[in-house]
Design an enzyme around this catalytic site. Structure first.
Site, PDB file in Angstrom:
ATOM      1  N   ASN A 208       9.706 -89.829   0.717  1.00 17.78           N
ATOM      2  CA  ASN A 208      10.591 -90.157  -0.402  1.00 17.78           C
ATOM      3  C   ASN A 208      11.791 -89.210  -0.378  1.00 17.78           C
ATOM      4  O   ASN A 208      11.912 -88.372   0.516  1.00 17.78           O
ATOM      5  CB  ASN A 208       9.838 -90.081  -1.729  1.00 17.78           C
ATOM      6  N   ASP A 277       2.618 -91.852  -2.593  1.00 16.14           N
ATOM      7  CA  ASP A 277       1.530 -92.595  -3.241  1.00 16.14           C
ATOM      8  C   ASP A 277       0.643 -93.326  -2.227  1.00 16.14           C
ATOM      9  O   ASP A 277      -0.531 -93.591  -2.495  1.00 16.14           O
ATOM     10  CB  ASP A 277       2.094 -93.609  -4.227  1.00 16.14           C
ATOM     11  N   LYS A 287       4.078 -93.883  20.042  1.00 13.90           N
ATOM     12  CA  LYS A 287       5.203 -94.498  19.347  1.00 13.90           C
ATOM     13  C   LYS A 287       5.111 -96.019  19.440  1.00 13.90           C
ATOM     14  O   LYS A 287       4.926 -96.587  20.516  1.00 13.90           O
ATOM     15  CB  LYS A 287       6.522 -94.023  19.955  1.00 13.90           C
ATOM     16  N   PHE A 322       5.218 -83.735 -13.738  1.00 14.57           N
ATOM     17  CA  PHE A 322       6.562 -84.318 -13.701  1.00 14.57           C
ATOM     18  C   PHE A 322       6.449 -85.831 -13.577  1.00 14.57           C
ATOM     19  O   PHE A 322       5.507 -86.345 -12.958  1.00 14.57           O
ATOM     20  CB  PHE A 322       7.366 -83.770 -12.521  1.00 14.57           C
ATOM     21  N   LYS A 336       1.216 -91.183 -18.438  1.00 13.91           N
ATOM     22  CA  LYS A 336       0.783 -90.364 -17.300  1.00 13.91           C
ATOM     23  C   LYS A 336       0.173 -89.057 -17.777  1.00 13.91           C
ATOM     24  O   LYS A 336      -0.850 -88.593 -17.248  1.00 13.91           O
ATOM     25  CB  LYS A 336       1.975 -90.103 -16.376  1.00 13.91           C
ATOM     26  N   LYS A 340      -3.773 -88.280 -16.835  1.00 17.28           N
ATOM     27  CA  LYS A 340      -4.048 -87.263 -15.820  1.00 17.28           C
ATOM     28  C   LYS A 340      -4.397 -85.896 -16.413  1.00 17.28           C
ATOM     29  O   LYS A 340      -4.509 -84.914 -15.680  1.00 17.28           O
ATOM     30  CB  LYS A 340      -2.866 -87.157 -14.865  1.00 17.28           C
TER      31      LYS A 340
END
Length: 399
Positions: A208, A277, A287, A322, A336, A340
């Site tokens: 990300n 995730d 490859k 966060f 969240k 959690k």
């Protein structure tokens, strides 16, 4: 605090009357307070008032060199340990942003190397004006501190944000600043930062846009607050802050193992990393060749590190998470936090300018189980980190 010299800059707004209480409160606490007033400020409060309260000559005119042994504005600039601008009008904020020096206060500000803290005060529409906001952002990027204005009835009759912070709040900020800001002394803080990379083959991976800058800023702020800091970092190109122990990882599984290893010794856990995730169900040893028009990857969930921390944390441990969202930020963040087992969650809308991945700034709101506890406007990530660490310190000490 008798050795600490504070230069208090007072500019021309109705909130100038509050500057008298600031000067008086600081002087009573033993600070050496020197006051500079703009000519507009003298329309609201007299230099004599500020002289009596500060117990020193008040500077107004750049050319009023009452002491022939020094150049007054240079002497004030050189010997200041802290500059406070309260109230700070849109005009002085613009001068500071542009580097103008056309009066005693703006000239002295250009000459000083002392930290500067600004307490804005103005009409709500002036405060929200894009030019003013740009100037504020410019000053934040240069390391200027801000004591945010409050919401409420303004002298002009409007209701909104723009009322100068109360003198007690400004004095408290100053005392915390000079006390060294060590609210986390003796505590161990475990922080995760950056992205993870989940390999597809030896040359490709899923990841990300996280840069790790927010997590590293938190690590630096926690270390400055006196904590022993353990920073578990994904693959980023950032310098390790001083007095921070850094553990480098690449994959989500590696980050999980490191977090669980250090979790028992942590008093505070701050999960700022953007862990992937999903990861490819199959990692290819060679490859993959581009032989077909399409490539289908089967993904499987990675380890939910936050949930594991929430289940394992002890009563004395404070868990901060966060949430980087693109819509329904508050709803998703609070859900969240509950799901959690977090104590606090820092949420931001990454679609807002200046709040996305890789930026030097951020715009965040902090929630606990009761709701919103802190909302921060566009600030440098270092400032955001300092505010979050301050909030954590308050929670630990029961404030």
């Amino acid at each position: 605090m008798k050795e600490k010299r504070i230069v208090l800059g007072v500019t021309g707004g109705i909130a100038a009357f509050k500057a008298a209480s600031v000067a008086s409160g600081l002087a009573q606490r033993g600070y050496d307070v020197r006051v500079i007033m703009t000519k507009s400020a003298t329309q609201f409060i007299t230099p004599l008032t500020m002289q009596i309260l500060s117990r020193h000559h008040v500077a107004v005119d750049t050319f009023d060199e009452y002491n022939p042994e020094v150049v007054n504005h240079i002497d004030l600039a050189d010997h200041a340990d802290l500059f406070i601008i309260a109230p700070a009008t849109a005009n002085i904020i613009a001068k500071m942003a542009l580097g103008l020096g056309d009066d005693m206060l703006s000239t002295t500000l250009l000459a000083t190397q002392a930290p500067i803290v600004v307490a804005p005060a103005m009409n709500v529409h002036m405060y929200e004006n894009p030019v003013v906001q740009k100037n504020l952002a410019t000053l934040r990027e240069r390391g200027v501190f801000f004591i945010e204005p409050g919401q409420g009835h303004l002298a002009c009759g409007y209701v909104g944000k723009g009322r100068m912070a109360e003198p007690e709040e400004i004095i408290s900020w100053v005392e915390t600043f000079f006390a060294g800001g060590k609210p986390l002394a003796g505590k161990t803080v475990l922080i995760t930062a950056g992205p993870t990379q989940e390999p597809i083959d030896p040359v490709r991976y899923i990841s990300n846009h996280s840069s790790g800058k927010m997590g590293f800023a938190l690590a630096e702020a926690a270390a400055k607050a006196g904590a022993e800091v353990i920073l578990i970092a994904g693959p980023v190109s950032l310098q390790t802050p001083e007095r921070v122990k850094r553990i480098d990882v690449v994959r989500a599984l590696e980050m999980r193992e490191a977090v669980l290893h250090y979790l028992p010794q942590a008093d505070i856990i701050i999960k700022a990393a953007a862990v992937s995730d999903y990861r490819p169900l199959q990692e290819h040893g060679q490859k993959l060749k581009k032989t077909a028009d399409q490539l289908t990857l089967t993904l499987t969930k990675t380890e939910d590190i936050a949930s594991e921390v929430g289940k394992r944390k002890k009563e004395h441990q404070l868990f901060v998470g966060f949430a980087a969202e693109t819509q329904r930020v508050e709803d998703y963040a609070r859900e969240k936090l509950e799901r959690k087992g977090m104590d606090l969650i820092v949420a931001n809308d990454v679609t807002l300018p200046g709040a996305g991945f890789g930026t030097e700034t951020n715009i965040v709101t902090v929630y606990d189980r009761q709701g919103k506890v802190l909302s921060l406007p566009l600030m440098s990530k270092a400032e955001v980190a300092a505010e979050i660490i301050r909030l954590i310190g308050e929670r630990l000490h029961g404030n």
